[in-house]
Write a protein that holds these residues in place. Sequence first.
Motif, PDB file in Angstrom:
ATOM      1  N   LYS A  37       0.847  -1.191   0.000  1.00  0.00           N
ATOM      2  CA  LYS A  37       0.000   0.000   0.000  1.00  0.00           C
ATOM      3  C   LYS A  37       0.882   1.240   0.000  1.00  0.00           C
ATOM      4  O   LYS A  37       2.065   1.185   0.321  1.00  0.00           O
ATOM      5  CB  LYS A  37      -0.934   0.030   1.216  1.00  0.00           C
ATOM      6  CG  LYS A  37      -0.233   0.232   2.543  1.00  0.00           C
ATOM      7  CD  LYS A  37      -1.224   0.261   3.693  1.00  0.00           C
ATOM      8  CE  LYS A  37      -0.494   0.369   5.026  1.00  0.00           C
ATOM      9  NZ  LYS A  37      -1.430   0.414   6.155  1.00  0.00           N
ATOM     10  N   VAL A  39       0.685   5.211   1.557  1.00  0.00           N
ATOM     11  CA  VAL A  39      -0.001   6.147   2.449  1.00  0.00           C
ATOM     12  C   VAL A  39       0.451   7.548   2.054  1.00  0.00           C
ATOM     13  O   VAL A  39       1.643   7.860   2.099  1.00  0.00           O
ATOM     14  CB  VAL A  39       0.315   5.864   3.934  1.00  0.00           C
ATOM     15  CG1 VAL A  39      -0.400   6.873   4.826  1.00  0.00           C
ATOM     16  CG2 VAL A  39      -0.062   4.439   4.309  1.00  0.00           C
ATOM     17  N   GLY A  43      -2.797  11.205   4.819  1.00  0.00           N
ATOM     18  CA  GLY A  43      -3.343  10.038   5.490  1.00  0.00           C
ATOM     19  C   GLY A  43      -4.157   9.095   4.623  1.00  0.00           C
ATOM     20  O   GLY A  43      -4.504   8.008   5.055  1.00  0.00           O
ATOM     21  N   GLU A  44      -4.493   9.502   3.388  1.00  0.00           N
ATOM     22  CA  GLU A  44      -5.236   8.592   2.520  1.00  0.00           C
ATOM     23  C   GLU A  44      -4.346   7.408   2.155  1.00  0.00           C
ATOM     24  O   GLU A  44      -3.131   7.528   2.089  1.00  0.00           O
ATOM     25  CB  GLU A  44      -5.680   9.277   1.212  1.00  0.00           C
ATOM     26  CG  GLU A  44      -6.358  10.599   1.338  1.00  0.00           C
ATOM     27  CD  GLU A  44      -5.382  11.760   1.244  1.00  0.00           C
ATOM     28  OE1 GLU A  44      -4.496  11.772   0.384  1.00  0.00           O
ATOM     29  OE2 GLU A  44      -5.512  12.662   2.074  1.00  0.00           O
ATOM     30  N   GLU A  45      -4.976   6.265   1.906  1.00  0.00           N
ATOM     31  CA  GLU A  45      -4.242   5.054   1.557  1.00  0.00           C
ATOM     32  C   GLU A  45      -4.703   4.520   0.218  1.00  0.00           C
ATOM     33  O   GLU A  45      -5.877   4.609  -0.118  1.00  0.00           O
ATOM     34  CB  GLU A  45      -4.456   3.960   2.603  1.00  0.00           C
ATOM     35  CG  GLU A  45      -3.800   4.237   3.926  1.00  0.00           C
ATOM     36  CD  GLU A  45      -3.923   3.059   4.883  1.00  0.00           C
ATOM     37  OE1 GLU A  45      -4.298   1.947   4.449  1.00  0.00           O
ATOM     38  OE2 GLU A  45      -3.630   3.257   6.064  1.00  0.00           O
ATOM     39  N   LYS A  46      -3.756   3.951  -0.509  1.00  0.00           N
ATOM     40  CA  LYS A  46      -4.076   3.219  -1.735  1.00  0.00           C
ATOM     41  C   LYS A  46      -3.524   1.813  -1.560  1.00  0.00           C
ATOM     42  O   LYS A  46      -2.310   1.623  -1.468  1.00  0.00           O
ATOM     43  CB  LYS A  46      -3.454   3.880  -2.960  1.00  0.00           C
ATOM     44  CG  LYS A  46      -3.751   3.111  -4.239  1.00  0.00           C
ATOM     45  CD  LYS A  46      -3.118   3.746  -5.456  1.00  0.00           C
ATOM     46  CE  LYS A  46      -3.445   2.908  -6.686  1.00  0.00           C
ATOM     47  NZ  LYS A  46      -2.810   3.445  -7.885  1.00  0.00           N
ATOM     48  N   LYS A 121       9.803   6.326   2.989  1.00  0.00           N
ATOM     49  CA  LYS A 121       9.078   7.580   2.775  1.00  0.00           C
ATOM     50  C   LYS A 121       9.896   8.427   1.803  1.00  0.00           C
ATOM     51  O   LYS A 121      11.101   8.608   1.993  1.00  0.00           O
ATOM     52  CB  LYS A 121       8.896   8.330   4.084  1.00  0.00           C
ATOM     53  CG  LYS A 121       8.061   9.602   3.930  1.00  0.00           C
ATOM     54  CD  LYS A 121       8.064  10.470   5.173  1.00  0.00           C
ATOM     55  CE  LYS A 121       7.292   9.839   6.290  1.00  0.00           C
ATOM     56  NZ  LYS A 121       7.129  10.769   7.440  1.00  0.00           N
ATOM     57  N   LYS A 126       5.169  10.503   0.916  1.00  0.00           N
ATOM     58  CA  LYS A 126       4.409   9.290   0.611  1.00  0.00           C
ATOM     59  C   LYS A 126       5.158   8.115   1.216  1.00  0.00           C
ATOM     60  O   LYS A 126       6.361   7.979   1.027  1.00  0.00           O
ATOM     61  CB  LYS A 126       4.286   9.069  -0.896  1.00  0.00           C
ATOM     62  CG  LYS A 126       3.435  10.072  -1.610  1.00  0.00           C
ATOM     63  CD  LYS A 126       3.384   9.745  -3.087  1.00  0.00           C
ATOM     64  CE  LYS A 126       2.658  10.821  -3.860  1.00  0.00           C
ATOM     65  NZ  LYS A 126       2.732  10.571  -5.307  1.00  0.00           N
ATOM     66  N   GLU A 127       4.424   7.292   1.961  1.00  0.00           N
ATOM     67  CA  GLU A 127       5.010   6.090   2.546  1.00  0.00           C
ATOM     68  C   GLU A 127       4.663   4.892   1.685  1.00  0.00           C
ATOM     69  O   GLU A 127       3.488   4.644   1.397  1.00  0.00           O
ATOM     70  CB  GLU A 127       4.475   5.850   3.960  1.00  0.00           C
ATOM     71  CG  GLU A 127       5.019   6.781   4.991  1.00  0.00           C
ATOM     72  CD  GLU A 127       4.567   6.406   6.390  1.00  0.00           C
ATOM     73  OE1 GLU A 127       3.839   5.397   6.563  1.00  0.00           O
ATOM     74  OE2 GLU A 127       4.930   7.138   7.321  1.00  0.00           O
ATOM     75  N   TYR A 128       5.676   4.153   1.286  1.00  0.00           N
ATOM     76  CA  TYR A 128       5.489   2.931   0.512  1.00  0.00           C
ATOM     77  C   TYR A 128       5.705   1.742   1.432  1.00  0.00           C
ATOM     78  O   TYR A 128       6.783   1.576   1.994  1.00  0.00           O
ATOM     79  CB  TYR A 128       6.470   2.885  -0.669  1.00  0.00           C
ATOM     80  CG  TYR A 128       6.143   3.916  -1.722  1.00  0.00           C
ATOM     81  CD1 TYR A 128       5.362   3.583  -2.816  1.00  0.00           C
ATOM     82  CD2 TYR A 128       6.597   5.228  -1.611  1.00  0.00           C
ATOM     83  CE1 TYR A 128       5.044   4.528  -3.778  1.00  0.00           C
ATOM     84  CE2 TYR A 128       6.287   6.173  -2.572  1.00  0.00           C
ATOM     85  CZ  TYR A 128       5.509   5.817  -3.654  1.00  0.00           C
ATOM     86  OH  TYR A 128       5.197   6.753  -4.599  1.00  0.00           O
ATOM     87  N   HIS A 129       4.667   0.944   1.599  1.00  0.00           N
ATOM     88  CA  HIS A 129       4.708  -0.237   2.454  1.00  0.00           C
ATOM     89  C   HIS A 129       4.906  -1.461   1.566  1.00  0.00           C
ATOM     90  O   HIS A 129       4.050  -1.764   0.725  1.00  0.00           O
ATOM     91  CB  HIS A 129       3.409  -0.365   3.258  1.00  0.00           C
ATOM     92  CG  HIS A 129       3.228   0.744   4.242  1.00  0.00           C
ATOM     93  ND1 HIS A 129       3.261   0.526   5.601  1.00  0.00           N
ATOM     94  CD2 HIS A 129       3.024   2.075   4.078  1.00  0.00           C
ATOM     95  CE1 HIS A 129       3.079   1.672   6.225  1.00  0.00           C
ATOM     96  NE2 HIS A 129       2.930   2.629   5.323  1.00  0.00           N
TER      97      HIS A 129
END
Length: 146
Positions: A37, A39, A43-46, A121, A126-129
């Motif tokens: 995902k 973030v 705070g929205e997530e994809k 980040k 943008k945070e990439y999980h």
Amino acid sequence: MKNTFMVLVLSILFVSCKQEIKPADIAKLNGYWEIEKVVFDKGEEKAYGMNENFDYFQIKGNKGTRTKVMAQLNGTFLTTDTFEDVSVRFSDKGTFLDYKTDYAKWSEELISISDGKFVVKNDQNKEYHYKKAGPVNLMKDGEETK
């Protein structure tokens, strides 16, 4: 006064929860990873479902490469000659992955890492999980792939 105290407590709590990444942790990056995902800064997530593309990291010490690969039905990965050089940089502000190609340079902060997941980040917050990926074998009726 109460608001100031609350902000101070929350700040200390936030800073103390951040994972300290050690040089020995960098070896956990080696292998195939898929984005789970993203973030965004508000705070929205994809969420990502099934991914066709994966990132393959190969890092020794503090230097290595990241290559985009594509999973095949027989459990192998299709790759191209395109890759990014990766350098790991430790500073008092955190741990960073510095990428370099012939055309661009950029950095991502390594927020956390474990055997099965990591989070970075970028400069746009943008945070990439990522989650560890294994081979997908849909062709051999359940035979294991190496």
